[in-house]
Design an enzyme around this catalytic site. Structure first.
Site, PDB file in Angstrom:
ATOM      1  N   GLY A  36       0.814  -1.136  -0.234  1.00 24.09           N
ATOM      2  CA  GLY A  36       0.059   0.001   0.055  1.00 24.09           C
ATOM      3  C   GLY A  36       0.780   1.400  -0.197  1.00 24.09           C
ATOM      4  N   VAL A  37       0.363   2.131   0.737  1.00 23.21           N
ATOM      5  CA  VAL A  37       0.960   3.749   0.779  1.00 23.21           C
ATOM      6  C   VAL A  37       2.403   3.237   1.399  1.00 23.21           C
ATOM      7  CG1 VAL A  37       0.194   4.391   3.092  1.00 23.21           C
ATOM      8  CG2 VAL A  37       0.808   6.111   1.311  1.00 23.21           C
ATOM      9  N   ASP A  38       2.543   2.347   2.323  1.00 21.63           N
ATOM     10  CA  ASP A  38       3.902   2.317   3.019  1.00 21.63           C
ATOM     11  C   ASP A  38       4.901   1.878   2.042  1.00 21.63           C
ATOM     12  OD1 ASP A  38       5.548   1.753   5.074  1.00 21.63           O
ATOM     13  OD2 ASP A  38       4.702   0.159   5.965  1.00 21.63           O
ATOM     14  N   TYR A 125      -5.757  -2.789   5.977  1.00 22.53           N
ATOM     15  CA  TYR A 125      -6.460  -2.709   7.508  1.00 22.53           C
ATOM     16  C   TYR A 125      -7.920  -2.686   7.415  1.00 22.53           C
ATOM     17  CZ  TYR A 125      -1.911  -2.854   9.886  1.00 22.53           C
ATOM     18  OH  TYR A 125      -0.414  -3.041  10.245  1.00 22.53           O
TER      19      TYR A 125
HETATM   20  N1  AR6 Z   1      -0.984   7.785  -2.037  1.00 23.83           N
HETATM   21  C1  AR6 Z   1      -1.909   7.882  -1.342  1.00 23.83           C
HETATM   22  N2  AR6 Z   1      -2.513   7.027  -0.766  1.00 23.83           N
HETATM   23  C2  AR6 Z   1      -2.397   5.791  -1.056  1.00 23.83           C
HETATM   24  C3  AR6 Z   1      -1.192   5.465  -1.917  1.00 23.83           C
HETATM   25  C4  AR6 Z   1      -0.609   6.506  -2.315  1.00 23.83           C
HETATM   26  N3  AR6 Z   1       0.678   6.308  -2.968  1.00 23.83           N
HETATM   27  N4  AR6 Z   1      -1.230   4.103  -1.882  1.00 23.83           N
HETATM   28  C5  AR6 Z   1      -2.339   3.613  -1.249  1.00 23.83           C
HETATM   29  N5  AR6 Z   1      -3.037   4.633  -0.963  1.00 23.83           N
HETATM   30  P1  AR6 Z   1      -3.029   0.716   3.084  1.00 23.83           P
HETATM   31  P2  AR6 Z   1      -3.577   0.615   5.656  1.00 23.83           P
HETATM   32  C6  AR6 Z   1      -4.292   4.636   0.038  1.00 23.83           C
HETATM   33  O1  AR6 Z   1      -3.346  -0.318   2.756  1.00 23.83           O
HETATM   34  O2  AR6 Z   1      -5.099   0.008   5.528  1.00 23.83           O
HETATM   35  C7  AR6 Z   1       0.778  -1.725   4.500  1.00 23.83           C
HETATM   36  O3  AR6 Z   1       1.121  -2.974   4.121  1.00 23.83           O
HETATM   37  C8  AR6 Z   1      -5.022   3.253  -0.024  1.00 23.83           C
HETATM   38  O4  AR6 Z   1      -5.955   3.409  -1.374  1.00 23.83           O
HETATM   39  O5  AR6 Z   1      -1.759   1.767   2.358  1.00 23.83           O
HETATM   40  O6  AR6 Z   1      -3.410   1.486   6.930  1.00 23.83           O
HETATM   41  C9  AR6 Z   1       1.564  -1.538   6.038  1.00 23.83           C
HETATM   42  O7  AR6 Z   1       2.842  -2.106   6.077  1.00 23.83           O
HETATM   43  C10 AR6 Z   1      -5.934   3.297   1.087  1.00 23.83           C
HETATM   44  O8  AR6 Z   1      -7.092   4.298   0.923  1.00 23.83           O
HETATM   45  O9  AR6 Z   1      -2.867   1.381   4.627  1.00 23.83           O
HETATM   46  C11 AR6 Z   1       0.550  -1.905   6.927  1.00 23.83           C
HETATM   47  O10 AR6 Z   1       0.796  -3.657   7.137  1.00 23.83           O
HETATM   48  C12 AR6 Z   1      -4.943   4.131   2.073  1.00 23.83           C
HETATM   49  O11 AR6 Z   1      -3.870   4.649   1.330  1.00 23.83           O
HETATM   50  C13 AR6 Z   1      -0.903  -1.938   6.340  1.00 23.83           C
HETATM   51  O12 AR6 Z   1      -0.506  -1.958   4.937  1.00 23.83           O
HETATM   52  C14 AR6 Z   1      -4.283   3.039   3.176  1.00 23.83           C
HETATM   53  O13 AR6 Z   1      -4.286   1.658   2.649  1.00 23.83           O
HETATM   54  C15 AR6 Z   1      -1.373  -0.901   6.668  1.00 23.83           C
HETATM   55  O14 AR6 Z   1      -2.786  -0.787   6.372  1.00 23.83           O
END
Ligand code: AR6
Length: 176
Positions: A36-38, A125
Site C-alpha cells: 500500500g502507501v507504506d 487494514y
Molecule cells: N498515496 C496516497 N494514498 C495511497 C497510496 C499512495 N501512493 N497508496 C495507497 N494509498 P494501506 P492501511 C491509500 O493499505 O490500511 C501496509 O502493508 C489506499 O488506497 O496503504 O493503513 C502497511 O505496512 C488506502 O486508501 O494502509 C501495513 O501492514 C490508504 O492509502 C498495512 O498496509 C491506506 O491503505 C496498513 O494498512
C-alpha cells in the site's frame, strides 16, 4: 470556522508526490515497510528510509514516529500505525483517532507546518472508508482548533470514492 476551512485541503493523488513539510505513512507496528502507501513511500524515499526505521524499535497502533524523508519532496515522514478493523468492538475508532492526533503532535514537535495524510487503515487494514473519513476529519479539526502551529493539512485520497467520503465528512464537520 472559515479560517479552519482554509487550512484543510482535499486532493486526489499520490502522497509520495506531496511537497508538504511532512507526509504521514500508514505503516505497521514493525515500521519495516509493507504494501500500500507504506510500500510506495519506501520505494520513493529510497533504502535509507528503511535503515532509519530499523532503529526506531517499532510503533504501537495509534502512536507515531518521525524520520527524514530522503528522496521524497517532503522533509519528514511521520510513521503511524492505524488499527486493523476487527468488527468495531476493539476500540478501532479510538485507535484511528489517536493515529491522526499523535501524527499531528509529531508534526508540531518537529516544526512541520504543512502535513499530508493518506486515508489511514482503509486499505489492507479494512477500516470502513466512510467511518474512517469521519473520524479523520473530526480529529484533525479538533487538533487544529487547539494548535495554531499547523498551517495546512492535506488529505491525499487515492481514489475518487475516498475523496468523496472525505468531502462529505468535511461538509458535515465544518458546518457544525
Ligand atoms: N498515496 C496516497 N494514498 C495511497 C497510496 C499512495 N501512493 N497508496 C495507497 N494509498 P494501506 P492501511 C491509500 O493499505 O490500511 C501496509 O502493508 C489506499 O488506497 O496503504 O493503513 C502497511 O505496512 C488506502 O486508501 O494502509 C501495513 O501492514 C490508504 O492509502 C498495512 O498496509 C491506506 O491503505 C496498513 O494498512
Amino acid at each position: 470556522m472559515k479560517d479552519l476551512k482554509s487550512k484543510i485541503t482535499l486532493v486526489t493523488g499520490d502522497i509520495t508526490k506531496e511537497e508538504s513539510d511532512a507526509i504521514v505513512n500508514a505503516a505497521n507496528s514493525t515500521l519495516l515497510g509493507g504494501g500500500g502507501v507504506d510500500g510506495a513511500i519506501h520505494r520513493a524515499a529510497g533504502p535509507e528510509l528503511l535503515a532509519e526505521c530499523a532503529g526506531l524499535g517499532g510503533c504501537i497502533p495509534g502512536e507515531a514516529k518521525t524520520t527524514s524523508a530522503y528522496k521524497l519532496p517532503a522533509k519528514f515522514v511521520i510513521h503511524t500505525v492505524g488499527p486493523i478493523w476487527r468488527g468495531g468492538s476493539y476500540n478501532e475508532e479510538g485507535t484511528l483517532a489517536n493515529a491522526y492526533r499523535n501524527s499531528l503532535a509529531e508534526a508540531v514537535r518537529v516544526g512541520a507546518k504543512t502535513v499530508a495524510f493518506p486515508a489511514i487503515s482503509t486499505g489492507v487494514y479494512r477500516f470502513p472508508a466512510d467511518l474512517a473519513a469521519d473520524i479523520a476529519v473530526r480529529t484533525i479539526i479538533l487538533f487544529l482548533k487547539q494548535h495554531n502551529e499547523i498551517e495546512e493539512v492535506r488529505l491525499v485520497c487515492f481514489s475518487n470514492e475516498s475523496t468523496e467520503h472525505h468531502r462529505k465528512a468535511l461538509e458535515k464537520h465544518l458546518s457544525l
